[in-house]
Design an enzyme around this catalytic site. Sequence first.
Site, mmCIF file in Angstrom:
data_model
loop_
_atom_site.group_PDB
_atom_site.id
_atom_site.type_symbol
_atom_site.label_atom_id
_atom_site.label_comp_id
_atom_site.label_asym_id
_atom_site.label_seq_id
_atom_site.Cartn_x
_atom_site.Cartn_y
_atom_site.Cartn_z
ATOM 1 N N LYS A 194 0.832 -1.201 0.000
ATOM 2 C CA LYS A 194 0.000 0.000 0.000
ATOM 3 C C LYS A 194 0.871 1.257 0.000
ATOM 4 C CE LYS A 194 -3.695 -0.323 2.307
ATOM 5 N NZ LYS A 194 -4.626 -0.515 3.436
ATOM 6 N N ARG A 220 -3.549 2.873 8.571
ATOM 7 C CA ARG A 220 -3.835 1.612 7.897
ATOM 8 C C ARG A 220 -2.577 0.747 7.810
ATOM 9 N NH1 ARG A 220 -8.540 2.282 4.313
ATOM 10 N NH2 ARG A 220 -9.208 4.445 4.279
ATOM 11 N N GLY A 268 -8.221 -7.126 4.324
ATOM 12 C CA GLY A 268 -9.047 -7.289 5.510
ATOM 13 C C GLY A 268 -8.413 -8.047 6.649
ATOM 14 N N MET A 312 -5.656 -7.280 8.471
ATOM 15 C CA MET A 312 -5.107 -6.470 9.556
ATOM 16 C C MET A 312 -6.016 -5.270 9.789
ATOM 17 S SD MET A 312 -1.055 -6.834 8.769
ATOM 18 C CE MET A 312 -1.272 -6.671 7.004
ATOM 19 N N ARG A 350 -3.865 -1.474 -5.981
ATOM 20 C CA ARG A 350 -3.111 -2.722 -5.849
ATOM 21 C C ARG A 350 -3.551 -3.646 -6.969
ATOM 22 N NH1 ARG A 350 -6.233 -4.489 -0.287
ATOM 23 N NH2 ARG A 350 -8.303 -4.774 -1.188
ATOM 24 N N HIS A 367 -16.214 -8.397 1.720
ATOM 25 C CA HIS A 367 -15.132 -9.256 2.235
ATOM 26 C C HIS A 367 -15.265 -10.670 1.699
ATOM 27 C CE1 HIS A 367 -13.451 -12.062 5.264
ATOM 28 N NE2 HIS A 367 -12.447 -11.210 5.246
ATOM 29 N N SER A 416 13.155 -43.305 -11.988
ATOM 30 C CA SER A 416 11.973 -42.497 -11.684
ATOM 31 C C SER A 416 11.863 -42.413 -10.166
ATOM 32 C CB SER A 416 10.707 -43.124 -12.277
ATOM 33 O OG SER A 416 9.580 -42.332 -11.968
ATOM 34 N N CYS A 449 7.591 -39.529 -10.258
ATOM 35 C CA CYS A 449 6.211 -39.984 -10.488
ATOM 36 C C CYS A 449 5.383 -39.984 -9.200
ATOM 37 C CB CYS A 449 6.207 -41.382 -11.107
ATOM 38 S SG CYS A 449 7.030 -42.640 -10.109
ATOM 39 N N TYR A 464 11.706 -35.354 -16.851
ATOM 40 C CA TYR A 464 10.249 -35.260 -16.888
ATOM 41 C C TYR A 464 9.681 -35.341 -15.477
ATOM 42 C CZ TYR A 464 9.984 -40.341 -16.097
ATOM 43 O OH TYR A 464 10.094 -41.591 -15.563
#
Length: 927
Positions: free
Chosen positions: A58, A128, A137, A139, A385, A501, A810, A877, A897
């Site tokens: 902010k 703020r 929301g 803090m 923001r 909110h 693998s 995997c 991979y």
Amino acid sequence: MPSAVFVQAKSGRGVETAEKKDGEDFAMTVVNAAKRVYRFAQGAAEGNAGMRALLGGKGANLAQMCLIGLPVPPGFTVTTEVCGFYERHDRTCPDGVGREVEMALEAVGRQTGARFGDRSAPLLVSVRSGAPVSMPGMMDTILNLGLNDETVESLAVHTQDRRFAYDCYRRFIQMYGDVVLGLDRALFEDALEHYKDRHDLAHDGDLAAQDWQEMIAIYKTTIAQQRDGKTFPQDVHEQLWGAIGAVFKSWHNPRAATYRKLNDIPENWGTAVNVQAMVFGNMGERSATGVAFTRNPSTGEKELYGEFLVNAQGEDVVAGLRTPHNMTESARLASQSDKPSLETLFPECFAELRAVNERLESHYRDMQDVEFTIENDTLWLLQTRSGKRTAPAALKIAVDMVDEGLISEREAMMRIEPESLDRLLHPTLDPRAECEVVATGLPASPGAVSGELVFDCDEAEKRHGAGRKVILVRIETSPEDIHGMHAAEGIVTTRGGMTSHAAVVARGMGKPCVAGAGGLSVDYEGGRLIAGSLTVNKGDILTIDGASGRIIKGRVATITPEISPDFTRLMRWSDDLRRLKVRANADTPADARAARDFGAEGIGLCRTEHMFFHEERIPAMREMILAPDRQGRVRALEKILPMQRGDFIEMFEIMAGLPVTIRLLDPPLHEFLPHGEAEIAQAAEAMGVEPDALRRHICELHEFNPMLGHRGVRLAITCPEIARMQARAIFEAAVEVGRRGGEPVIPEIMIPLAAMRAELDYVKRHIAQVAEEVRSQTGRRPQYSLGVMIELPRACLRAGDIARDAEFFSFGTNDLTQMAFGVSRDDSVRFLPDYAAKAIVDHDPFTTLDRDGVGELMKIAAERGRATRKNLKIGICGEHGGDPASIDLCEEIGLDYVSCSPFRVPIARLAAARAVIARNADMTSHA
């Protein structure tokens, strides 16, 4: 002391540096390492957007808006470093910060023509929070700070509106009592409701100045009663430092801590504090406050989007206590609202806001979420923001911005969180299904889910922990509800709008949300949801559709969504850039088809044991396990052979020449046997044996620790006929596909749980013999490669030796993690959450690969294996194959991979491309 550097906006053309002269105001202001307070005002600032770590998001954005000349009320930012000091030093600030704050307040006063605490022209400020990343929301905020019994009279005289002045004062006392003094906000809310009932007043707007004065007296008495006679502070400097300390403290409140945990935000970052001159959206009918998005955060469409309230302050918009107005006339018409739009009520401010939004989006090259206030027809910007958005919106915005020339394809890929793609690929409501619509609200966050109705956040978390899906319904949500919202499949509120909110948090979480469902009445005490004559009780099934705003009784059928052109383009960009191949874990033909649909480049893990659990196959498997000798096992395996061969034929044809890695039988044999008396009796009858005999065999197979027992390669060594049967099924299937004219198949046979080269060598000889037998019988020599599933620490250490016989590795990262930590994955849920809560581990190692331990073992195995066999193919995997952070590690190690579940293949494709981008950026930064 280092030489000073100064930053100043210059004619909208950018910034320049200069040296400060004695006595000069902060149009040119100092920036150095010793500073803890950074000022900003329209046209000049001591910070910029690149200072998020120090100024918070902010503060950094306020500074940047000032630098580009936008209308921002003047103020200053106390840095995140002070937050850290404050926590480490018994909630005190570093020496000198007080003086810096005083000087900054004086500068704000000169900018506004007011003075903090002055009786005739008082400066009022907001206080703020501002973390380095957006935490909407989570803090605390305090507005109207600087009012006391004297300055409120000055405000009344200055504005010629006593009701406005005393309304601001009561708001300040209420907010200060809650945030700074730690009193229950319900004390103030209940007192206000009682006063309105006693005087027969329906709404806050019905209260006159005298009413607010009486409420202020009641609030002060309440505070004194709750604080053993300590009264509400009249000293404005005491108010300010109390508020600054409370905002720093709120970094550690439960909702902020929960949000950080859910979003992997480090605790040591801290929050900045922003102190800014107040502007008032509640100064009458020519004032307003609202939130505007530069694009639609639900759909991604390029249109001004948002809501506002006339004669209100910012907290009123997000609280959801009043129904907001639409921004544009087209949005008002679409919603059939009778409330006039901003475009109609404030046409000049609307035009200015539209121009500002376009400028901000062009400057930041991202969709912006802008808080604004209109004070007597003058527009002020309070924050910008990067806006929270749904997964579909994020995808559309990123692709559109590439087309608009704002960002590159690589930047677009970095804008899309790989995990968010999961939300694009899951079912939506089947439009043909019958729906009993209970109510309709605002489509705040898309997606369709069903679950048990709950009203309490703690209960939502409890039921979720028990494996049940819930829909959380609240009149309105607050930041304290974060844990329940996270546990719920979807969220419904009866109040609030598209920027409430609930809506903002749900979009950030990717959860469906319906907001402002005014046709519903919530009875918390009775556990009921009432819609006209219809009642839905707690525990009943509800379905919500966040795309249409519908709330539906019962469970509704769903369908798989179509892949959009934007999604296809993103995948193409990813595939053009990534180095890692992406395969799928697939055990059935259906899995293989899904894998191909999602762009898999082969099968990285086919778990053959899953083929044995079909109802028609399990008897033969049990017959093989319980056979008294090898001949009996062979006879049973001959029944299984054609079944496995048929499965492999179908999978090879689906994969059409792509690699298929088939793991030989891995789990302990007891997993195939019945459990419980009823199941044992039923199985014994089907097999034609006595239940007691079957029970004895089951007991004989019992192991104290079966995951470390007779399984994997050990089965292939003690019962080689099992591995031989599976190899035959694989080879015969490959030959048959070739005969049918299909793509050539070169299956990859994988030996599980091997720790020694000698184990591999033994199984390898048997498989070679089967290959020769198939060649003799069919006239075709099967082509195949043989590899090892690396899931034991010893195998990692001896990888150089094992690679003499293995053509590929693998990593079975699930078992490797278990073996490295000495922890059972199934039992770890009892204590790993405590480890995370106490910061002993950053992540659950079964979700994200442990870099320092398991990752090190993988590096050792890769290096030693390739030292022996230069062209050794290596992949993973385990479940980590679809985790973006784990994919980063795989790219770093240089694997070939990853393999994951079919639905996570697109996630892995994007994550693999992002890993290349991040690695190149890291290499450039270190060059």
